[in-house]
Write an enzyme that holds these catalytic residues in place. Structure first.
Site, PDB file in Angstrom:
ATOM      1  N   ASP A 153       0.874  -1.168   0.000  1.00 27.17           N
ATOM      2  CA  ASP A 153       0.000   0.000   0.000  1.00 27.17           C
ATOM      3  C   ASP A 153       0.915   1.222   0.000  1.00 27.17           C
ATOM      4  O   ASP A 153       2.140   1.104  -0.165  1.00 27.17           O
ATOM      5  CB  ASP A 153      -0.991  -0.035   1.172  1.00 27.17           C
ATOM      6  CG  ASP A 153      -0.355   0.148   2.542  1.00 27.17           C
ATOM      7  OD1 ASP A 153       0.887   0.340   2.632  1.00 27.17           O
ATOM      8  OD2 ASP A 153      -1.095   0.120   3.533  1.00 27.17           O
TER       9      ASP A 153
ATOM     10  N   CYS B  94       2.670  -3.333   4.149  1.00 25.90           N
ATOM     11  CA  CYS B  94       1.776  -2.246   4.556  1.00 25.90           C
ATOM     12  C   CYS B  94       2.367  -1.645   5.824  1.00 25.90           C
ATOM     13  O   CYS B  94       3.492  -1.974   6.203  1.00 25.90           O
ATOM     14  CB  CYS B  94       0.337  -2.729   4.744  1.00 25.90           C
ATOM     15  SG  CYS B  94       0.041  -3.873   6.089  1.00 25.90           S
TER      16      CYS B  94
ATOM     17  N   THR C 150       1.882  -2.007   9.129  1.00 21.88           N
ATOM     18  CA  THR C 150       2.284  -2.957  10.166  1.00 21.88           C
ATOM     19  C   THR C 150       2.497  -4.359   9.630  1.00 21.88           C
ATOM     20  O   THR C 150       3.076  -5.198  10.315  1.00 21.88           O
ATOM     21  CB  THR C 150       1.215  -3.049  11.276  1.00 21.88           C
ATOM     22  OG1 THR C 150       0.011  -3.558  10.698  1.00 21.88           O
ATOM     23  CG2 THR C 150       0.983  -1.701  11.936  1.00 21.88           C
TER      24      THR C 150
ATOM     25  N   HIS D  19       9.609 -24.316   8.917  1.00 20.02           N
ATOM     26  CA  HIS D  19       8.586 -25.053   9.662  1.00 20.02           C
ATOM     27  C   HIS D  19       7.171 -24.897   9.132  1.00 20.02           C
ATOM     28  O   HIS D  19       6.345 -25.778   9.346  1.00 20.02           O
ATOM     29  CB  HIS D  19       8.611 -24.636  11.136  1.00 20.02           C
ATOM     30  CG  HIS D  19       9.836 -25.062  11.850  1.00 20.02           C
ATOM     31  ND1 HIS D  19       9.941 -25.006  13.213  1.00 20.02           N
ATOM     32  CD2 HIS D  19      11.020 -25.563  11.412  1.00 20.02           C
ATOM     33  CE1 HIS D  19      11.136 -25.442  13.588  1.00 20.02           C
ATOM     34  NE2 HIS D  19      11.808 -25.777  12.503  1.00 20.02           N
TER      35      HIS D  19
ATOM     36  N   HIS E 124       7.037 -31.258  10.070  1.00 20.37           N
ATOM     37  CA  HIS E 124       6.435 -29.964   9.730  1.00 20.37           C
ATOM     38  C   HIS E 124       5.490 -30.108   8.538  1.00 20.37           C
ATOM     39  O   HIS E 124       4.477 -29.422   8.462  1.00 20.37           O
ATOM     40  CB  HIS E 124       7.517 -28.932   9.453  1.00 20.37           C
ATOM     41  CG  HIS E 124       8.481 -28.774  10.583  1.00 20.37           C
ATOM     42  ND1 HIS E 124       8.100 -28.287  11.808  1.00 20.37           N
ATOM     43  CD2 HIS E 124       9.799 -29.084  10.685  1.00 20.37           C
ATOM     44  CE1 HIS E 124       9.144 -28.280  12.616  1.00 20.37           C
ATOM     45  NE2 HIS E 124      10.174 -28.763  11.959  1.00 20.37           N
TER      46      HIS E 124
END
Length: 171
Positions: free
Chosen positions: A9, A66, A68, A99, A134
């Protein structure tokens, strides 16, 4: 060669521009899915572009940026076959691949600062999935995802494995 989609963004556009150069120089096939401006945009529009292409098999990996990284990861994880994770250091990047076979890396554009983001992203792209135990866990996630997407009933065909360490609570 990995096909990598990248989008941001307005709050991640400066990091995206830098990463485009790094990834192209490193020989990756890169698809720029926008935005190219610091003008405010809605992050879901750009997360959907990359996550949709990964879900359809058009891209192998995606990078979303973005403010955060949280919003992008929420949107990306709505798409079948997408395993998106917000990562901001070397340990998270490596473990997300080894993992969890994460195929979309979400980065916090406002929180990265002067960290070596290029090296972090290249580490993520070059780290292989370990599979083994995994792989079994990732398969369970895929089964849950297909069950929820087809029936809407989260309990259908998704019985957790018995855990001997869990005992019933006393009333």
């Amino acid at each position: 060669m990995l096909r990598v989609g990248i989008a941001s963004d307005h709050r991640g556009v400066h990091i995206k521009a830098r990463l485009l150069q790094t990834l192209t120089s490193a020989g990756f096939e890169v698809s720029d899915e926008g935005t190219d401006s610091a003008e405010p945009v809605d992050y879901p529009d750009y997360a959907m572009k990359v996550a949709g292409r990964i879900s359809e098999g058009d891209l192998d990996r995606g990078i979303l940026i973005c403010g955060t990284g949280i919003g992008m990861s929420i949107v990306a994880n709505k798409f079948p076959g997408v395993r998106a994770a917000l990562c901001y250091d070397e340990v998270m990047v490596e473990i997300s691949r080894r993992h969890n076979d994460v195929n979309v890396l979400c980065l916090p554009g406002d929180l990265i600062g002067e960290r070596p983001i290029d090296d972090l992203v290249l580490m993520w792209l070059r780290t292989e999935f370990e599979a083994g135990r995994h792989g079994t866990r990732v398969d369970k996630i895929s089964t849950l995802e297909s069950t929820v997407n087809t029936s809407g009933d989260r309990s259908a065909n998704c019985t957790p494995a018995p855990d001997a360490s869990v005992s019933s609570r006393a009333s």
